[in-house]
Design an enzyme around this catalytic site. Structure first.
Site, PDB file in Angstrom:
ATOM      1  N   ASP A 144       1.890   6.641   2.088  1.00  0.00           N
ATOM      2  CA  ASP A 144       1.105   5.487   2.520  1.00  0.00           C
ATOM      3  C   ASP A 144      -0.332   5.748   2.081  1.00  0.00           C
ATOM      4  O   ASP A 144      -0.922   6.757   2.449  1.00  0.00           O
ATOM      5  CB  ASP A 144       1.205   5.367   4.050  1.00  0.00           C
ATOM      6  CG  ASP A 144       0.343   4.242   4.590  1.00  0.00           C
ATOM      7  OD1 ASP A 144      -0.778   4.038   4.092  1.00  0.00           O
ATOM      8  OD2 ASP A 144       0.771   3.583   5.544  1.00  0.00           O
ATOM      9  N   ASP A 163       0.820  -1.217   0.000  1.00  0.00           N
ATOM     10  CA  ASP A 163       0.000   0.000   0.000  1.00  0.00           C
ATOM     11  C   ASP A 163       0.848   1.259   0.000  1.00  0.00           C
ATOM     12  O   ASP A 163       0.415   2.304   0.488  1.00  0.00           O
ATOM     13  CB  ASP A 163      -0.947  -0.007   1.212  1.00  0.00           C
ATOM     14  CG  ASP A 163      -0.201  -0.124   2.538  1.00  0.00           C
ATOM     15  OD1 ASP A 163       1.027  -0.355   2.518  1.00  0.00           O
ATOM     16  OD2 ASP A 163      -0.850   0.031   3.590  1.00  0.00           O
ATOM     17  N   LYS A 213       4.209   1.666  16.045  1.00  0.00           N
ATOM     18  CA  LYS A 213       3.081   2.483  16.531  1.00  0.00           C
ATOM     19  C   LYS A 213       3.280   2.917  17.978  1.00  0.00           C
ATOM     20  O   LYS A 213       2.563   2.465  18.884  1.00  0.00           O
ATOM     21  CB  LYS A 213       1.757   1.723  16.387  1.00  0.00           C
ATOM     22  CG  LYS A 213       1.586   1.008  15.058  1.00  0.00           C
ATOM     23  CD  LYS A 213       0.617   1.692  14.126  1.00  0.00           C
ATOM     24  CE  LYS A 213       0.824   1.316  12.679  1.00  0.00           C
ATOM     25  NZ  LYS A 213       0.652  -0.064  12.282  1.00  0.00           N
TER      26      LYS A 213
END
Ligand code: GDD
Ligand code: MG
Length: 360
Positions: free
Chosen positions: A223, A111, A162
């Site tokens: 992204d 992606d 993250k």
């Protein structure tokens, strides 16, 4: 020979189709399914064998790309029964790889749109003798990504996926989703269970002293996690800001695909794409937007930074800005739809139903 694994599966939250039936890798960006750009860029960098690792809607990829020969590639498809995570998906296709134990294997998140110099990443991998080499990029807000601090030689010192707390935000360098693995490192990932390469494999390798090398490259990088980013990426492909050999036509302000009909006085700018069989009426102005196949934009509509799905219809004088209109939806005349709105596939919005500005 160089080979690559392309990751195009997962639970699908961020890959959720923009338009209900099409998985995002197959939604056209600059006129061809997005995945085509990644495949063509890999081919241009000397990759000749690609394994597509998928876990859902796998049946849409193979009919389109086949054995890959039309792109000069040999493509294989492997579908997980249940999503195995990024590391599990990589391990799951190990038996399809042709490289020897010390040879490099490229891995790409499916992606990402980027101008990465793929050969330079492989060269960095070879010259540093690393076990794994990672493309890194810098972003203003790294919280949605994997943080990758490095020492002055580029050697990776930690991998923090993250980050949750301010203390964890130790760098603006993030994992850009392209790696070179030494083949034997892939074979060492545990088989038959979900593994996250970001949360398990990379921290585990670092803990045991493996050599992970970062290559910071500040080329174009995006992204495509949101529809807005997708539209931006498509426009940047058309404008030539994001380099891809798969753009069907010359780069410029617009890309009008064969069989589209655009009124002579309609204005298309900012990397707008008009898909096959789509119709754009008189006086319409479309900036930086993607109009998919067979959609109709009626006269005087003004569309900016938006996606209009296949077969959708945008009524006369309607204004769209930062909007996503699903396949087959009908937005009547004189509406005004702004940032973030998503009109569901096949929905009907009567004329003059929604406005942001005052009555006139
Ligand atoms: N086959 C398969 N199976 N593919 C998967 C699976 C799976 O179970 N899970 C994820 N993928 C694929 C996705 O399709 C995507 O192409 C890629 O792996 C990364 O997964 P995402 O779900 O998009 O992760 P992310 O965007 O939150 O984070 C990743 O990308 C960031 C860069 O955009 C991480 O790699 C971060 O570290 C990185 O910064
Ligand atoms: Mg992603």
């Amino acid at each position: 020979m160089t080979e690559a694994i392309l990751l195009v599966g997962g639970k699908g939250t961020r890959l959720r189709p923009l338009t209900v039936n099409t998985p995002k890798p197959m939604v056209p960006a600059a006129g061809v399914p997005f995945l085509t750009h990644q495949l063509a860029r890999a081919r241009a960098a000397g990759v000749d064998h690609i394994v597509l690792a998928t876990s859902y809607l796998a049946e849409v990829f193979e009919p389109y790309f086949g054995d890959g020969s039309s792109l000069g590639l040999s493509i294989e498809y492997v579908t997980e029964d249940e999503p195995l995570g990024t590391g599990g998906a990589i391990r799951n296709v190990a038996s399809r790889l042709r490289s020897g134990p010390d040879e490099p294997v490229l891995i790409f998140n499916g992606d990402i749109l980027t101008g990465l110099d793929i050969r330079a990443l492989v060269d960095t991998h070879r010259s540093s003798g690393a076990d794994v080499s990672l493309h890194l990029t810098r972003v203003d807000d790294p919280r949605a990504f994997g943080l990758v601090p490095t020492d002055p030689t580029g050697r990776v010192t930690a991998f923090l996926e993250k980050p949750q707390t301010p203390e964890e935000i130790v760098t603006d360098q993030i994992n850009a989703g392209a790696y070179v693995f030494r083949r034997s490192v892939i074979d060492e990932i545990p088989a038959g269970r979900p593994v996250s390469v970001e949360r398990e494999t990379f921290p585990g390798l670092l803990a045991r002293g493996a050599h992970l090398q970062g290559m910071v490259d500040s080329t174009y990088w995006l992204d495509l996690g949101t529809p807005q980013a997708f539209v931006r990426g498509s426009a940047d492909l058309v404008l030539g800001r994001a380099p891809s050999p798969a753009v069907p036509g010359r780069c410029g302000d617009r890309l009008v695909l064969p069989t589209a009909q655009v009124a002579p006085d309609a204005k298309l700018t900012g990397g707008t794409v008009v898909g096959h069989g789509a119709v754009v009426g008189a006086g319409a102005r479309i900036v930086g937007s993607t109009i998919l196949a067979d959609a109709v934009v009626e006269p005087g509509a003004v569309i900016t930074d938006s996606l209009v799905g296949a077969g959708a219809r945008i009524g006369a004088r309607t204004v769209l800005s930062g909007a996503v209109v699903g396949d087959g939806a009908r937005v009547g005349a004189d509406n005004e739809l702004r940032e973030g709105v998503r009109v569901w596939c096949d929905a009907l919005l009567p004329a003059a139903s929604l406005r942001f500005s005052s009555d006139q």
